[in-house]
Design a protein around this motif. Structure first.
Motif, PDB file in Angstrom:
ATOM      1  N   SER A 141      96.843  75.952  59.582  1.00  0.00           N
ATOM      2  CA  SER A 141      98.287  75.958  59.477  1.00  0.00           C
ATOM      3  C   SER A 141      98.865  76.974  60.278  1.00  0.00           C
ATOM      4  CB  SER A 141      99.025  75.775  58.138  1.00  0.00           C
ATOM      5  OG  SER A 141      98.628  77.065  57.339  1.00  0.00           O
ATOM      6  N   ILE A 142     100.115  76.713  61.023  1.00  0.00           N
ATOM      7  CA  ILE A 142     100.855  77.768  61.847  1.00  0.00           C
ATOM      8  C   ILE A 142     102.280  77.853  61.366  1.00  0.00           C
ATOM      9  CG2 ILE A 142     101.625  78.269  64.186  1.00  0.00           C
ATOM     10  CD1 ILE A 142      99.137  77.580  65.382  1.00  0.00           C
ATOM     11  N   SER A 143     102.750  78.992  61.160  1.00  0.00           N
ATOM     12  CA  SER A 143     104.173  79.290  60.804  1.00  0.00           C
ATOM     13  C   SER A 143     104.716  79.951  62.326  1.00  0.00           C
ATOM     14  CB  SER A 143     104.315  80.333  59.952  1.00  0.00           C
ATOM     15  OG  SER A 143     103.727  79.730  58.508  1.00  0.00           O
ATOM     16  N   LEU A 144     105.664  79.137  62.800  1.00  0.00           N
ATOM     17  CA  LEU A 144     106.071  79.595  64.108  1.00  0.00           C
ATOM     18  C   LEU A 144     107.893  79.694  64.050  1.00  0.00           C
ATOM     19  CD1 LEU A 144     105.766  79.834  67.184  1.00  0.00           C
ATOM     20  CD2 LEU A 144     105.942  77.401  67.352  1.00  0.00           C
ATOM     21  N   ASP A 145     108.309  80.816  64.339  1.00  0.00           N
ATOM     22  CA  ASP A 145     109.714  81.114  64.262  1.00  0.00           C
ATOM     23  C   ASP A 145     109.924  81.269  65.649  1.00  0.00           C
ATOM     24  OD1 ASP A 145     109.792  81.313  61.639  1.00  0.00           O
ATOM     25  OD2 ASP A 145     110.025  83.515  61.383  1.00  0.00           O
ATOM     26  N   ILE A 146     110.937  80.264  66.312  1.00  0.00           N
ATOM     27  CA  ILE A 146     111.510  80.390  67.431  1.00  0.00           C
ATOM     28  C   ILE A 146     112.860  80.624  67.607  1.00  0.00           C
ATOM     29  CG2 ILE A 146     109.684  78.949  68.357  1.00  0.00           C
ATOM     30  CD1 ILE A 146     111.765  76.672  68.346  1.00  0.00           C
ATOM     31  N   THR A 147     113.539  81.218  68.536  1.00  0.00           N
ATOM     32  CA  THR A 147     115.054  81.399  68.531  1.00  0.00           C
ATOM     33  C   THR A 147     115.499  80.277  69.990  1.00  0.00           C
ATOM     34  OG1 THR A 147     114.858  83.606  67.648  1.00  0.00           O
ATOM     35  CG2 THR A 147     116.922  82.879  69.016  1.00  0.00           C
ATOM     36  N   LEU A 148     116.445  79.728  69.596  1.00  0.00           N
ATOM     37  CA  LEU A 148     117.024  78.923  70.948  1.00  0.00           C
ATOM     38  C   LEU A 148     118.486  79.430  71.039  1.00  0.00           C
ATOM     39  CD1 LEU A 148     116.228  75.055  69.945  1.00  0.00           C
ATOM     40  CD2 LEU A 148     114.962  76.737  71.408  1.00  0.00           C
ATOM     41  N   HIS A 149     118.537  79.936  72.304  1.00  0.00           N
ATOM     42  CA  HIS A 149     119.847  80.552  72.874  1.00  0.00           C
ATOM     43  C   HIS A 149     120.833  79.684  73.825  1.00  0.00           C
ATOM     44  CE1 HIS A 149     122.452  83.768  74.240  1.00  0.00           C
ATOM     45  NE2 HIS A 149     121.975  84.737  73.365  1.00  0.00           N
ATOM     46  N   GLN A 171     112.201  79.985  75.851  1.00  0.00           N
ATOM     47  CA  GLN A 171     112.522  80.657  77.189  1.00  0.00           C
ATOM     48  C   GLN A 171     113.331  81.675  76.617  1.00  0.00           C
ATOM     49  OE1 GLN A 171     114.058  77.447  79.496  1.00  0.00           O
ATOM     50  NE2 GLN A 171     112.174  77.524  80.682  1.00  0.00           N
ATOM     51  N   THR A 172     113.371  82.737  75.803  1.00  0.00           N
ATOM     52  CA  THR A 172     114.062  83.732  75.653  1.00  0.00           C
ATOM     53  C   THR A 172     113.229  84.995  75.272  1.00  0.00           C
ATOM     54  OG1 THR A 172     114.404  83.651  73.303  1.00  0.00           O
ATOM     55  CG2 THR A 172     116.017  82.479  74.702  1.00  0.00           C
ATOM     56  N   HIS A 173     113.554  86.042  75.456  1.00  0.00           N
ATOM     57  CA  HIS A 173     112.916  87.447  75.204  1.00  0.00           C
ATOM     58  C   HIS A 173     112.264  87.660  73.740  1.00  0.00           C
ATOM     59  CE1 HIS A 173     113.683  88.970  79.268  1.00  0.00           C
ATOM     60  NE2 HIS A 173     115.199  88.844  78.972  1.00  0.00           N
ATOM     61  N   ASN A 174     113.063  86.779  72.748  1.00  0.00           N
ATOM     62  CA  ASN A 174     112.638  87.179  71.477  1.00  0.00           C
ATOM     63  C   ASN A 174     112.203  85.910  70.663  1.00  0.00           C
ATOM     64  OD1 ASN A 174     115.248  85.884  71.313  1.00  0.00           O
ATOM     65  ND2 ASN A 174     115.929  87.055  69.684  1.00  0.00           N
ATOM     66  N   ALA A 175     111.899  85.015  71.718  1.00  0.00           N
ATOM     67  CA  ALA A 175     111.266  83.758  70.952  1.00  0.00           C
ATOM     68  C   ALA A 175     109.878  83.155  71.266  1.00  0.00           C
ATOM     69  CB  ALA A 175     112.340  82.324  71.437  1.00  0.00           C
TER      70      ALA A 175
END
Length: 143
Positions: free
Chosen positions: A64-72, A27-31
């Motif tokens: 396979s999936i590589s997923l980068d997420i950001t939690l703010h 739920q963030t603009h960059n994740a």
């Protein structure tokens, strides 16, 4: 799944619900900052005397999936999000991966890499990036 909440006088979105992996909603603009979906098929070479090798299809390898997420911390409790990811990995139950309105499949979490991306001068964590390695699981009848 693509939901936008408008909150300020300039009509800018406060947050966007971009997708989800199991119980973790982005739920963030960059994740997520990056999603890399890898699919590969096997072709077995068969040697031929005095000629170019013949090839036989060997089926699909693991997806396979590589997923980068950001939690703010403005949008979610980072500790709860991390504990949810750890629980999902330890329980070894495949979960749905949804990006926008596209369900990508059911994936198991193989690896979590945590990177602190922003803290206050007092050391309070503001945001954390998690690099997740997922593998598609087919044919499992889990929740």
């Amino acid at each position: 799944m693509a939901i936008t909440t408008v909150s300020d006088q300039n009509n800018r979105p406060k947050h966007t619900q971009w997708g989800a992996f199991g119980d973790v909603v982005f739920q963030t603009h960059n994740a997520p900052g990056q999603l890399s979906d890898t699919r590969r098929w096997t072709w077995q070479a068969q040697k031929v005397i005095n000629g170019y090798p013949a090839h036989q299809a060997g089926g699909e390898d693991e997806r396979s999936i590589s997923l980068d997420i950001t939690l703010h911390n403005r949008f979610t409790n980072i500790t709860d999000g991390y504990q949810t990811l750890l629980s999902m990995a330890q329980n070894q139950v495949p979960r749905a991966l949804v990006i926008g309105s596209d369900t990508r499949g059911r994936f198991a979490l193989k690896e979590i890499r945590e990177t602190l991306t922003d803290t206050t001068p007092e050391g309070v964590i503001v945001s954390v990036r998690y690099s997740l390695q997922l593998v598609e699981v087919r044919g499992e009848k889990h929740a």
